[in-house]
Design an enzyme around this catalytic site. Structure first.
Site, PDB file in Angstrom:
ATOM      1  N   GLY A  51     -11.774   8.818  12.796  1.00 56.81           N
ATOM      2  CA  GLY A  51     -12.058   7.597  13.565  1.00 56.81           C
ATOM      3  C   GLY A  51     -11.651   6.365  12.640  1.00 56.81           C
ATOM      4  N   THR A 110       0.927  -1.109  -0.044  1.00 54.01           N
ATOM      5  CA  THR A 110       0.019   0.178  -0.121  1.00 54.01           C
ATOM      6  C   THR A 110       1.021   1.427   0.069  1.00 54.01           C
ATOM      7  OG1 THR A 110      -0.301   0.060   2.417  1.00 54.01           O
ATOM      8  CG2 THR A 110      -1.627  -1.122   1.240  1.00 54.01           C
ATOM      9  N   LEU A 111       0.510   2.256  -0.716  1.00 47.95           N
ATOM     10  CA  LEU A 111       1.250   3.667  -0.969  1.00 47.95           C
ATOM     11  C   LEU A 111       0.406   4.778  -0.499  1.00 47.95           C
ATOM     12  CD1 LEU A 111       2.469   2.380  -4.592  1.00 47.95           C
ATOM     13  CD2 LEU A 111       3.597   2.439  -2.500  1.00 47.95           C
ATOM     14  N   GLY A 143      -5.259   1.480   6.447  1.00 48.63           N
ATOM     15  CA  GLY A 143      -4.331   0.220   5.954  1.00 48.63           C
ATOM     16  C   GLY A 143      -5.345  -1.241   6.577  1.00 48.63           C
ATOM     17  N   ASP A 144      -6.120  -0.967   7.670  1.00 51.75           N
ATOM     18  CA  ASP A 144      -6.906  -2.000   8.194  1.00 51.75           C
ATOM     19  C   ASP A 144      -8.134  -2.107   7.304  1.00 51.75           C
ATOM     20  OD1 ASP A 144      -5.243  -2.338  10.086  1.00 51.75           O
ATOM     21  OD2 ASP A 144      -6.010  -0.997  11.578  1.00 51.75           O
TER      22      ASP A 144
HETATM   23  P1  ADP Z   1      -0.957   2.292   6.347  1.00 53.28           P
HETATM   24  O1  ADP Z   1      -1.823   3.168   7.143  1.00 53.28           O
HETATM   25  O2  ADP Z   1      -0.944   0.664   6.889  1.00 53.28           O
HETATM   26  O3  ADP Z   1       0.605   2.619   6.144  1.00 53.28           O
HETATM   27  P2  ADP Z   1      -1.393   3.123   3.852  1.00 53.28           P
HETATM   28  O4  ADP Z   1      -1.352   4.694   4.478  1.00 53.28           O
HETATM   29  O5  ADP Z   1      -0.547   2.858   2.788  1.00 53.28           O
HETATM   30  O6  ADP Z   1      -1.460   2.042   4.979  1.00 53.28           O
HETATM   31  O7  ADP Z   1      -2.966   3.184   3.416  1.00 53.28           O
HETATM   32  C1  ADP Z   1      -3.577   1.782   2.965  1.00 53.28           C
HETATM   33  C2  ADP Z   1      -4.666   2.230   1.553  1.00 53.28           C
HETATM   34  O8  ADP Z   1      -5.756   3.246   1.983  1.00 53.28           O
HETATM   35  C3  ADP Z   1      -3.921   2.839   0.551  1.00 53.28           C
HETATM   36  O9  ADP Z   1      -3.355   1.684  -0.282  1.00 53.28           O
HETATM   37  C4  ADP Z   1      -5.182   3.658  -0.214  1.00 53.28           C
HETATM   38  O10 ADP Z   1      -5.691   2.409  -0.758  1.00 53.28           O
HETATM   39  C5  ADP Z   1      -5.886   3.890   1.167  1.00 53.28           C
HETATM   40  N1  ADP Z   1      -5.685   5.470   1.330  1.00 53.28           N
HETATM   41  C6  ADP Z   1      -4.870   5.839   2.281  1.00 53.28           C
HETATM   42  N2  ADP Z   1      -4.701   7.084   2.347  1.00 53.28           N
HETATM   43  C7  ADP Z   1      -5.490   7.620   1.393  1.00 53.28           C
HETATM   44  C8  ADP Z   1      -5.947   8.780   0.786  1.00 53.28           C
HETATM   45  N3  ADP Z   1      -5.576  10.196   1.333  1.00 53.28           N
HETATM   46  N4  ADP Z   1      -6.676   8.723  -0.468  1.00 53.28           N
HETATM   47  C9  ADP Z   1      -7.078   7.695  -0.739  1.00 53.28           C
HETATM   48  N5  ADP Z   1      -6.918   6.475  -0.131  1.00 53.28           N
HETATM   49  C10 ADP Z   1      -5.970   6.388   0.720  1.00 53.28           C
END
Ligand code: ADP
Length: 322
Positions: free
Chosen positions: A306, A234-235, A270-271
């Protein structure tokens, strides 16, 4: 690894791991070391990576059982109630004596960025014996979700039980910690953000979000060498990448572009992604299709404050997928 024909009842999802009360303060910016800031609101909400993943999957219509531990306190009851409201079976969540429910102290800034400190509490008492006691929960399970907010010996015991039951084992390597090679080999799909992916691969450079998909080939090859056939990296706001070396994959590398939203709180996105992935895999989707669905659910989750309360239902995700 079991597959589920389309149109059948979705397979069961077992989630083994953490439940935490999220104590969240909203601020303009995150504090620097030694600095005190005035916050702009405080909330106590149900959280913990595994409880979040279970609730995300349950709200999307998944048939979910959670294995975990909470204390005999108000936070523990709040967590059980929130799971039950999302149709998550909590009969395997043990109420531990003499220890408080896990907590996460979360700070969220005006851009939705967060920093988090966790106290494991009852989660620290979850052991391989709990996995054994939950035995029948694994029978016929289609998908098992694991993360590293509980002890790695417990995670490995669960992975073994899941693999023996023929479930697809999803390992979310978060919060990052080194894992034994045997745990990697028991897992079918690794779920990591770019930072965790690099840590797991001994500092390997992870391609930029705008890189060609072929730039991800070396990452996939390193994962396969560790015994992991598939992964989703995930990005954040840039979306995700699906890496899949299995014969079932139409393409080895699929870039999932992000769903554009106004993010107000990415805590637990992410969850939400992991829960969405589990729900769609249990319903029979291929990994890349499940990830595309999960990506929309995670983006929608970031549009509300939340974690669990922000998770969408299937109708909301499908409306945005069209
Ligand atoms: P973690 O919180 O585990 O580091 P990420 O920040 O990579 O995970 O977020 C997980 C997924 O949530 C991403 O791959 C994307 O699909 C979605 N996501 C997170 N932030 C955004 C955002 N600002 N806009 C759109 N999708 C998001």
């Amino acid at each position: 690894m079991q597959t589920q024909a389309q149109g059948q009842e979705p397979g069961r999802i077992v989630v083994v791991g953490s439940l935490n009360a999220d104590l969240t303060i909203y601020t303009q910016r995150l504090p620097s070391p030694g600095e005190t800031l005035h916050g702009e609101g405080f909330t106590v909400n149900p959280g913990g990576k595994s409880a979040n993943q279970a609730v995300a999957a349950g709200r999307l219509g998944g048939n979910v059982s959670l294995v975990g531990a909470v204390g005999r306190d108000a936070n523990g009851q709040m967590l059980l109630d929130s799971c039950a409201a999302a149709n998550v079976d909590v009969s395997q969540v043990r109420r531990a004596d003499g220890v408080e429910t896990g907590v996460a102290v979360v700070t969220v800034d005006a851009h939705g960025e967060n920093s988090i400190v966790i106290s494991a509490g009852a989660n620290g008492t979850l052991s391989p014996a709990d996995v054994e006691a939950a035995g029948s929960a694994f029978d016929g399970a289609a998908v098992l979700c694991l993360c590293l907010e509980v002890g790695v010996d417990t995670v490995e015991a669960a992975a073994r039980a899941g693999a023996e039951a023929g479930a697809t084992v999803l390992l979310n390597l978060s919060p990052y910690a080194p894992i034994p090679a045997s745990l990697a080999r028991l897992s079918n799909v690794l779920l990591v953000n770019a930072h965790e992916a690099s840590q797991f691969l001994d500092g390997e450079q992870i391609p930029d979000p705008d890189a060609e998909t072929s730039a991800w080939e070396p990452v996939l090859e390193l994962l396969v060498a560790r015994g992991l056939p598939s992964a989703v990296v995930t990005l954040g706001a840039q979306g995700s990448v699906v890496l899949d070396s299995t014969a079932a994959a139409q393409k080895r590398i699929v870039r999932i572009h992000p769903t554009r939203v106004d993010a107000v709180d990415t805590t637990g996105a992410g969850d939400a992604f992991t829960g969405g992935l589990a729900a769609r895999l249990a319903a029979g989707d291929a990994l890349a299709d499940a990830a595309a669905f999960a990506s929309v659910g995670a983006a929608l989750a970031a549009t509300k404050k939340g974690t669990q309360a922000a998770y969408p239902d299937a109708a909301a995700v499908n409306a945005r997928l069209k």
